[in-house]
Write a protein that holds these residues in place. Structure first.
Motif, PDB file in Angstrom:
ATOM      1  N   ARG A  95      11.635   7.550  13.016  1.00  0.00           N
ATOM      2  CA  ARG A  95      10.403   7.699  12.230  1.00  0.00           C
ATOM      3  C   ARG A  95      10.552   8.833  11.226  1.00  0.00           C
ATOM      4  NH1 ARG A  95       5.165   6.858  15.839  1.00  0.00           N
ATOM      5  NH2 ARG A  95       5.642   4.802  16.667  1.00  0.00           N
ATOM      6  N   ARG A  96       9.756   8.764  10.181  1.00  0.00           N
ATOM      7  CA  ARG A  96       9.849   9.780   9.144  1.00  0.00           C
ATOM      8  C   ARG A  96       8.480  10.390   8.889  1.00  0.00           C
ATOM      9  NH1 ARG A  96      12.970   6.645   4.479  1.00  0.00           N
ATOM     10  NH2 ARG A  96      13.138   8.727   3.548  1.00  0.00           N
ATOM     11  N   ARG A  97       8.471  11.714   8.788  1.00  0.00           N
ATOM     12  CA  ARG A  97       7.216  12.437   8.541  1.00  0.00           C
ATOM     13  C   ARG A  97       6.976  12.613   7.044  1.00  0.00           C
ATOM     14  NH1 ARG A  97       6.001  15.918  13.305  1.00  0.00           N
ATOM     15  NH2 ARG A  97       5.918  14.309  14.889  1.00  0.00           N
ATOM     16  N   GLY A  98       5.709  12.565   6.673  1.00  0.00           N
ATOM     17  CA  GLY A  98       5.370  12.815   5.281  1.00  0.00           C
ATOM     18  C   GLY A  98       4.085  13.624   5.184  1.00  0.00           C
ATOM     19  N   TYR A  99       3.963  14.368   4.072  1.00  0.00           N
ATOM     20  CA  TYR A  99       2.819  15.267   3.878  1.00  0.00           C
ATOM     21  C   TYR A  99       2.250  15.023   2.497  1.00  0.00           C
ATOM     22  CZ  TYR A  99       4.889  17.357   7.932  1.00  0.00           C
ATOM     23  OH  TYR A  99       5.389  17.533   9.191  1.00  0.00           O
ATOM     24  N   THR A 125       8.855  -1.120  11.141  1.00  0.00           N
ATOM     25  CA  THR A 125       7.676  -1.990  11.211  1.00  0.00           C
ATOM     26  C   THR A 125       6.736  -1.807  10.034  1.00  0.00           C
ATOM     27  OG1 THR A 125       6.461  -0.312  12.424  1.00  0.00           O
ATOM     28  CG2 THR A 125       7.702  -1.901  13.733  1.00  0.00           C
ATOM     29  N   GLY A 126       6.883  -0.722   9.295  1.00  0.00           N
ATOM     30  CA  GLY A 126       5.948  -0.423   8.220  1.00  0.00           C
ATOM     31  C   GLY A 126       4.666   0.219   8.718  1.00  0.00           C
ATOM     32  N   GLY A 172       9.532   8.873  -2.089  1.00  0.00           N
ATOM     33  CA  GLY A 172       9.708   9.136  -3.511  1.00  0.00           C
ATOM     34  C   GLY A 172       8.902   8.193  -4.389  1.00  0.00           C
ATOM     35  N   ASP A 173       8.105   7.358  -3.767  1.00  0.00           N
ATOM     36  CA  ASP A 173       7.278   6.417  -4.520  1.00  0.00           C
ATOM     37  C   ASP A 173       6.146   5.971  -3.602  1.00  0.00           C
ATOM     38  OD1 ASP A 173       6.373   4.853  -6.538  1.00  0.00           O
ATOM     39  OD2 ASP A 173       7.993   3.379  -6.455  1.00  0.00           O
ATOM     40  N   GLN A 174       5.116   5.406  -4.190  1.00  0.00           N
ATOM     41  CA  GLN A 174       4.003   4.948  -3.365  1.00  0.00           C
ATOM     42  C   GLN A 174       3.512   3.600  -3.859  1.00  0.00           C
ATOM     43  OE1 GLN A 174       1.559   8.450  -5.179  1.00  0.00           O
ATOM     44  NE2 GLN A 174       0.080   7.205  -4.065  1.00  0.00           N
ATOM     45  N   PRO A 175       2.876   2.833  -2.965  1.00  0.00           N
ATOM     46  CA  PRO A 175       2.458   1.475  -3.339  1.00  0.00           C
ATOM     47  C   PRO A 175       1.426   1.481  -4.466  1.00  0.00           C
ATOM     48  CG  PRO A 175       2.381   1.758  -0.957  1.00  0.00           C
ATOM     49  CD  PRO A 175       2.584   3.115  -1.547  1.00  0.00           C
ATOM     50  N   ARG A 176       1.449   0.408  -5.246  1.00  0.00           N
ATOM     51  CA  ARG A 176       0.467   0.239  -6.327  1.00  0.00           C
ATOM     52  C   ARG A 176      -0.660  -0.702  -5.897  1.00  0.00           C
ATOM     53  NH1 ARG A 176       4.029   3.175  -7.207  1.00  0.00           N
ATOM     54  NH2 ARG A 176       4.977   3.731  -9.202  1.00  0.00           N
ATOM     55  N   ALA A 177      -0.618  -1.113  -4.652  1.00  0.00           N
ATOM     56  CA  ALA A 177      -1.680  -1.988  -4.148  1.00  0.00           C
ATOM     57  C   ALA A 177      -2.107  -1.509  -2.770  1.00  0.00           C
ATOM     58  CB  ALA A 177      -1.195  -3.433  -4.079  1.00  0.00           C
ATOM     59  N   LEU A 178      -3.378  -1.666  -2.479  1.00  0.00           N
ATOM     60  CA  LEU A 178      -3.943  -1.291  -1.182  1.00  0.00           C
ATOM     61  C   LEU A 178      -4.207  -2.559  -0.375  1.00  0.00           C
ATOM     62  CD1 LEU A 178      -6.431   1.295  -2.667  1.00  0.00           C
ATOM     63  CD2 LEU A 178      -4.657   1.860  -1.012  1.00  0.00           C
ATOM     64  N   PRO A 179      -4.299  -2.463   0.935  1.00  0.00           N
ATOM     65  CA  PRO A 179      -4.116  -1.283   1.778  1.00  0.00           C
ATOM     66  C   PRO A 179      -2.655  -1.124   2.196  1.00  0.00           C
ATOM     67  CG  PRO A 179      -4.786  -3.094   3.146  1.00  0.00           C
ATOM     68  CD  PRO A 179      -4.685  -3.633   1.745  1.00  0.00           C
ATOM     69  N   PHE A 180      -2.411  -0.088   3.023  1.00  0.00           N
ATOM     70  CA  PHE A 180      -1.073   0.149   3.548  1.00  0.00           C
ATOM     71  C   PHE A 180      -0.984  -0.392   4.967  1.00  0.00           C
ATOM     72  CE2 PHE A 180      -2.219   4.278   1.277  1.00  0.00           C
ATOM     73  CZ  PHE A 180      -1.866   3.790   0.028  1.00  0.00           C
ATOM     74  N   ASP A 181      -1.231  -1.682   5.135  1.00  0.00           N
ATOM     75  CA  ASP A 181      -1.037  -2.252   6.468  1.00  0.00           C
ATOM     76  C   ASP A 181       0.456  -2.511   6.639  1.00  0.00           C
ATOM     77  OD1 ASP A 181      -0.866  -4.306   4.698  1.00  0.00           O
ATOM     78  OD2 ASP A 181      -2.134  -5.685   5.814  1.00  0.00           O
ATOM     79  N   ALA A 221       5.877  -2.725   4.741  1.00  0.00           N
ATOM     80  CA  ALA A 221       7.254  -3.202   4.951  1.00  0.00           C
ATOM     81  C   ALA A 221       7.774  -3.863   3.678  1.00  0.00           C
ATOM     82  CB  ALA A 221       7.294  -4.179   6.128  1.00  0.00           C
ATOM     83  N   ALA A 222       6.922  -4.638   3.013  1.00  0.00           N
ATOM     84  CA  ALA A 222       7.345  -5.279   1.766  1.00  0.00           C
ATOM     85  C   ALA A 222       7.620  -4.221   0.705  1.00  0.00           C
ATOM     86  CB  ALA A 222       6.260  -6.248   1.282  1.00  0.00           C
ATOM     87  N   PHE A 223       6.798  -3.191   0.669  1.00  0.00           N
ATOM     88  CA  PHE A 223       7.008  -2.123  -0.303  1.00  0.00           C
ATOM     89  C   PHE A 223       8.324  -1.386  -0.018  1.00  0.00           C
ATOM     90  CE2 PHE A 223       6.405   2.349  -1.610  1.00  0.00           C
ATOM     91  CZ  PHE A 223       6.273   2.152  -2.970  1.00  0.00           C
TER      92      PHE A 223
END
Lengths: 757, 192
Positions: free
Chosen positions: A424-428, A619-620, A731-740, A745-747
Motif C-alpha cells: 500500500r502507498r500513503r499519500g497526503y 484493488t484501487g 503525481g497525477d489525479q483523476p479528472r472524473a469523480l468519484p474515486f471508487d 484502478a482504471a486511472f
C-alpha cells in the motif's frame, strides 16, 4: 457570555432516542387515505392514455387522479415548469402520471400496478452531451436545452491568456449523487375543517411549500397551513414542494386526510439529487505562479425541470475562482435540461465539484510553475480587503491561517508515517475552499411566560443540526439571562411563527438567530422597564442573569424574571418581542453580472481540509486514515453542534468522493435505486480520526453574536483533499469523480501507461 | 405476497407435524388458528388473522409504536431494527406471522431497560443524535451488542452497526457513545 460557546444540552435528543419524537409518517389521523404514485417508466414519451379501470376495481380504492382531473398549473422554485401530474408528455423516468388514493397502503400499491400506461416512446436527451448537440431532442418543446447562463466577468481575460507565460487548462467531470436522508420524503394533507388544508410534511422550508401550494391550488395562503414535525434529514433534498402537491390535490379531491410516502426506490428515482456536471477551467499564470486570469465554463445537468438549478448555476459561477484572488475573470455556468430526474440543491450546491475542479486546477498550476501545492496557494490566496469575483468586498479573509494550520499538520503526519504494509502507498493532500452564509430572510418572536420561561416561535425548521433547538434557544437564553432549559423553541410551522426562508444556505442559526436575538433584545428591554419600576433604578443599570434582573453592582437589589413578567402583564401588558432579519444588500463593484440570481458570499467562511490516505494499487481501494478539518466560521456559539456539522459533513463528502454514484443508464433510468447499490458510507467506512479545528478571533460582523454558517462547507472539500492525496502518491489525479475502486484502478492503468517509455 | 403463501404452507405443515406428536398443539403456540399473537414489549398482543403485513407495519399502524422507523423497506438502513426473541432483526423484512408466540422488543421498551437506558444517555451526551431518524435503530442494535459483548472494541462496534446507516453524524459520536455505554454496563455488572 458564559452560555454561548460552552457545551449545550440538546433538548430534543431524548425523545428522538426513545422513539417518542414524531416524524411526518408517524401521524395517523382517522380516515387516513394512503396514496400511491404511478410513475413513468420511460424518460421521454407521449402519453396516449392512462387506463385506470382495473385499478379502480381494487377493493379499498377511493379515488384515482390523472392530469385530466387537474387544472393545468405548473410549479417550480425559480421557473414554474413542472406539472403536478405529467400532461401529454413525460420528461423523465419517475415522473408522476397518476395518483391512487386507497384505504390501505396495500390496496393503493396493488391498484397502482394495475394502471395501464399507454406511452409512445419519444427521442430523449439523456446526457448533457446529447442535450447540447445542435440537433438535440428538446426536453421542453420549443425551448433550447441550454438554459440561461449565469456569468460573472471582470478585466480582459483574453489579453491575459495571450500574454501569459503559462496557460493551464483542467476539465473535470463530476457525478450525480443523492442526499441519502434516512427518512424518505413524506407528506400528509388534511382538510382543516374550515375550508382550507393542513399539511404536515418532511420539508426544510414550510413557507416555500405554502407559497407553492397556494399558487398551484389557487387558494389564499391563509387557508393553507404547513407544519414540519421532527425532520429526518434533508440536505437540500427537502427544500422543494416535493410530495405536497400530490397529497394536497388528492386531499382536495377526496375531502379526506391523505398521506403520500416515497419508497426508497421512488425517492432515489424521483428526488432532486446533486447534479452531475462538467467544469472547464483555464488560467493564465505568470512565472511566479500568480494567476492573472481565469476562465470557467460549467455545465450543470438540470434534469427535466429547472428546480433551483438556475440559482445553483450562480453559485457555481461564483465558485469558479476558489478562495484565490484573480483580477481578470470570465466565469459562466449553464444549466442543461436533460430527460433525467430534475436535480437540485444538495448541501453546498455545486460546491464539491467546483472545489474539486478548482483545487485540481491549482495543483496543475503548481506543477506547471514548479511550486508545491501549498506554495501555489499561498501566492494566490484572497486576502483581507480583496474583492470576490462578483466585486464583493472581503474585509476579513482567514484563508491563509486555515491553510497554514492544515499544511503544518500534513507535514507532521508525513514525518511520522509508518511503513504502509502490503504494497500500500500513503499519500497526503490538502484543499482550500470558501463558502457563503446566506442572508435570506427570517422572523421570530420571543414571549415571556408567567413562570419566567420563554417561548421562541419561528418558521425556521430544525433539520437536525440543532441550529434551532440549541443554537437559537441559547442565543435567547443568553440575552435574557435564563438557563437554557427555560427557553423552548417552537418552530417549523407557518402557523406558529413568522416567515422563514428555509433550512438552506448555511443560514439557519445565522438568519433565525439574528431574528430571535432582535426579539429577545426587545423582551429584555421590556423586562428592564418593568424592573426599573419595581427596583426604582434606571433601566440601563440593570443586568439580566440567572433568571433575575438586578441592579449592576447591587446584586441584592434584584427581582425574579417570573415576577417581572406577571408585574408587566398587570401593569403595561404581556412581555413579547418580535424580530425580523434580512441580510443587508452587498455592494458589488467592478464586475459585470449576467443572469446571476445569487451574487454574494455575504458572511464568507474559510476552510482547509487535510487527508492522509492509503491506496491499495492492486484493488484501487482508498482508505482514509486521518482527516483534519480547519474551519473559520466566525464565533462558534454551539461547539458540539458545529463539530457535529463538520464530522457529519466530512463523512458525507467522503461518500461523494469515494463511493456514492447515482447511476443513470443510457435509457435515462436510475439503475441503483436502493441503499445496497447506492453506497452511503457506513460506520465501517469512516476514518479512524477526524479532527476539527475552528479558527477563533474573527467574529462575523452581521452574525448573531459573531456567528457565521457551517452547515454546508464541510461537505464540499473532502473530494478535493483526497484527490490531492492521490496526486501526492501518483503525481497525477483523476479528472472524473468519484474515486471508487473501479475508477481508481482504471486511472492507475492510465498513469502506468503514460509512464511507460 | 408469494412469501406469505409459503409461510401459510409452512405453518400448515408445522400444524400437521405437531398433531402427530402433540395432539394439534404447536410448541409454544397452542392450537394455531391463524391469529397473529405475540408478546410485544412485555404484553400479549393480537393483531389480524392471517395477517399478511410486515412486522414494521403492525408495530407502527396497529400498536402505534412509531419509534420503529421505515428508512428503506429492504433491510439496508437498519432504522427499523427491533429485537425478536432478543436478537436484532430488520422489522421491514419480517412478516408479522413469523412472530407468533415470540417476543418482540421495540425501541420504546429497549430504551427503558438497563443497557438501553445507558445507551440512550450516552447517545445524547455524545452528540450522536442529529435528525434522529436512525437513532432508534442504532439504539436497539447497540443495546443488543452491549448485552452480548460487554467489552466491544471498535471493530466489534463497526461490525455490529455496519447495517445502521446514519447520514448526519458521520458515526464518530455513535462510536464514542457505544464505547462509553459499554464501559458503564460492564462496571454495573462487576461488583465494585
Amino acid at each position: 457570555m458564559t452560555l454561548l460557546g460552552s457545551a449545550l444540552h440538546r433538548s430534543d435528543s431524548a425523545a428522538k432516542v426513545d422513539g417518542s419524537a414524531r416524524y411526518t409518517e408517524d401521524f395517523q389521523p382517522d380516515g387516513l387515505l394512503h396514496c400511491a404514485v404511478v410513475r413513468s417508466p420511460l424518460a421521454s414519451a407521449r402519453i396516449l392514455g392512462v387506463d385506470t379501470a382495473r385499478a379502480a376495481d381494487v377493493p379499498g380504492v377511493v379515488r384515482i387522479l390523472t392530469a385530466a382531473d387537474l387544472p393545468d398549473r405548473r410549479w417550480g422554485t425559480v421557473i414554474r415548469d413542472q406539472p403536478v401530474l405529467a400532461r401529454d408528455v413525460v420528461r423523465f423516468a419517475g415522473e408522476p402520471i397518476a395518483l391512487i388514493a386507497a384505504e390501505s397502503k396495500a390496496a393503493a400499491n396493488q391498484a397502482a400496478e394495475l394502471v395501464e400506461l399507454r406511452l409512445d416512446p419519444l427521442p430523449a436527451s439523456v446526457t448533457m452531451a446529447d442535450a447540447l448537440r445542435e440537433d438535440a431532442w428538446p426536453v421542453h418543446e420549443g425551448q433550447p436545452n441550454r438554459r440561461e447562463a449565469a456569468r460573472v466577468r471582470r478585466g480582459d481575460v483574453d489579453a491575459c491568456m495571450l500574454d501569459a507565460p503559462f496557460v493551464v487548462t483542467t476539465r473535470i467531470e463530476s457525478h450525480r449523487v443523492h442526499q441519502g436522508y434516512i427518512e424518505p420524503r413524506a407528506t400528509l394533507a388534511e382538510p382543516d375543517g374550515a375550508g382550507g388544508i393542513a399539511v404536515t410534511t418532511a420539508s426544510q422550508a414550510p413557507f416555500v411549500v405554502r407559497q407553492g401550494l397556494a399558487a398551484l391550488l389557487d387558494l389564499p395562503m391563509s387557508k393553507i397551513s404547513v407544519r414540519v414535525p421532527a425532520l429526518g434529514g434533508g440536505f437540500g433534498g427537502k427544500l422543494h414542494l416535493g410530495l405536497a402537491p400530490l397529497a394536497a390535490v388528492t386531499c382536495l379531491a377526496t375531502g379526506r386526510p391523505v398521506r403520500v410516502v416515497c419508497s426508497r426506490a421512488e425517492d432515489m428515482r424521483a428526488g432532486n439529487p446533486r447534479e452531475n456536471s462538467i467544469v472547464e477551467l483555464t488560467s493564465a499564470v505568470d512565472r511566479s505562479g500568480r494567476i492573472l486570469a481565469r476562465r470557467a465554463v460549467v455545465y450543470l445537468d438540470s434534469g427535466a425541470y429547472a428546480f433551483d438549478t438556475p440559482m445553483i448555476a450562480s453559485i457555481a459561477a461564483l465558485m469558479g475562482t476558489g478562495p484565490y484572488r484573480v483580477d481578470a475573470i470570465d466565469l459562466t455556468a449553464v444549466p442543461v435540461a436533460t430527460n433525467t430526474c430534475p436535480t437540485g440543491s444538495f448541501r453546498g450546491p455545486s460546491g464539491p465539484q467546483m472545489v474539486y475542479a478548482v483545487e485540481t486546477h491549482m495543483n496543475e498550476i503548481a506543477a506547471a510553475a514548479g511550486l508545491s501545492p501549498t506554495e501555489i496557494r499561498r501566492r494566490n490566496l484572497l486576502r483581507s480587503g480583496d474583492r470576490g469575483p462578483s466585486g464583493e468586498l472581503l474585509p476579513d479573509v482567514t484563508m491563509g491561517e486555515c491553510l497554514e494550520l492544515a499544511a503544518r499538520r500534513l507535514e507532521e503526519w508525513r514525518r511520522d508515517e509508518p511503513a504502509a504494509g502490503r504494497g500500500r502507498r500513503r499519500g497526503y493532500g490538502l484543499a482550500c475552499a470558501w463558502w457563503l452564509t446566506s442572508g435570506a430572510p427570517a422572523g421570530a418572536t420571543v414571549t415571556m411566560n408567567e413562570d419566567g420561561t420563554a417561548t421562541v416561535t419561528t418558521g425556521g425548521t430544525e433539520i437536525g443540526t440543532g441550529a434551532v433547538v440549541v443554537g437559537v434557544a441559547a442565543l435567547v437564553a443568553d440575552t435574557l439571562g435564563l438557563p437554557l432549559e427555560r427557553v423552548t423553541v417552537r418552530s417549523g410551522s407557518t402557523d406558529v411563527g413568522p416567515y422563514d426562508s428555509g433550512s438552506k444556505g448555511s443560514r439557519t442559526l445565522f438568519g433565525v438567530g439574528n431574528a430571535a436575538l432582535m426579539a429577545a433584545e426587545a423582551v429584555a428591554g421590556q423586562l428592564r422597564d418593568e424592573a426599573a419600576e419595581q427596583l426604582e433604578a434606571a433601566p440601563e443599570d440593570l443586568v439580566l442573569a440567572d433568571g433575575r434582573v438586578s441592579v449592576r453592582g447591587l446584586p441584592q437589589a434584584s427581582v425574579a424574571i417570573a415576577d417581572l413578567v406577571v408585574g408587566a402583564i398587570n401593569r403595561t401588558g404581556p412581555v413579547v418581542g418580535t424580530g425580523r432579519f434580512r441580510g443587508a444588500p452587498i455592494p458589488l463593484e467592478g464586475s459585470i453580472l449576467d443572469g446571476m440570481r445569487f451574487d454574494a458570499f455575504n458572511e464568507a467562511t474559510f476552510h482547509c481540509h487535510a487527508a492522509e490516505i492509503e491506496l491499495d494499487p492492486e484493488t484501487g481501494r482508498i482508505e482514509v486514515l486521518r482527516y483534519l478539518a480547519v474551519h473559520e466560521i466566525g464565533t462558534v456559539l454551539n461547539p458540539d453542534g458545529a463539530r457535529g456539522q463538520v464530522e457529519g459533513g466530512v463523512v458525507q463528502g467522503l461518500g461523494y468522493a469515494l463511493s456514492e454514484v447515482l447511476d443513470v443508464g443510457a435509457d435515462g433510468t436510475v439503475r441503483n435505486a436502493d441503499l445496497v447499490d447506492y453506497r452511503l458510507p457506513t460506520i465501517a467506512d469512516i476514518p479512524r480520526q477526524i479532527e476539527t479545528v475552528f479558527v477563533a478571533g474573527h467574529p462575523g460582523p452581521s452574525g448573531p453574536r459573531g456567528a457565521k454558517g457551517i452547515g454546508e462547507a464541510p461537505v464540499i472539500i473532502p473530494a478535493a483533499a483526497i484527490g490531492a492525496a492521490l496526486r501526492d502518491i501518483l503525481g497525477d489525479q483523476p479528472r472524473a469523480l468519484p474515486f471508487d475502486p473501479i475508477r481508481v484502478a482504471a486511472f492507475l492503468d492510465g498513469v502506468d501507461e503514460t509512464r511507460q517509455p | 405476497m408469494s412469501k406469505i403463501i409459503v409461510y401459510r404452507l409452512f405453518d400448515l405443515l408445522r400444524r400437521m407435524l405437531s398433531r402427530k406428536g402433540r395432539g394439534g398443539v404447536l410448541p409454544g403456540v397452542g392450537e394455531f388458528d391463524g391469529m397473529t399473537r405475540f408478546r410485544c414489549n412485555g404484553e400479549d398482543r393480537q393483531v389480524g388473522r392471517f395477517d399478511e403485513r410486515l412486522l414494521i407495519d403492525v408495530l407502527r399502524e396497529d400498536l402505534r409504536l412509531t419509534g420503529t422507523k421505515l428508512g428503506c423497506g429492504t433491510g439496508d438502513c437498519g432504522a427499523c431494527t427491533v429485537l425478536l426473541d432478543g436478537r436484532p432483526v430488520n422489522s421491514c423484512l419480517v412478516y408479522a406471522v413469523e412472530c407468533v408466540a415470540r417476543e418482540v422488543e421495540t425501541v420504546e421498551r429497549v430504551s427503558q431497560d438497563d443497557a438501553g437506558r445507558i445507551l440512550a444517555e450516552e447517545l445524547v451526551a455524545a452528540g450522536a443524535v442529529q435528525c434522529g431518524i436512525c437513532t432508534p435503530g442504532v439504539l436497539v442494535m447497540a443495546t443488543s451488542l452491549v448485552r452480548s459483548n460487554p467489552t466491544p472494541d471498535r471493530a466489534d462496534i463497526e461490525t455490529a452497526l455496519s447495517g445502521n446507516l446514519c447520514r448526519c453524524t458521520g458515526y464518530l459520536p455513535i462510536v464514542r457513545a457505544v464505547e462509553a455505554a459499554a464501559r458503564r454496563v460492564a462496571d454495573q455488572r462487576e461488583p465494585a
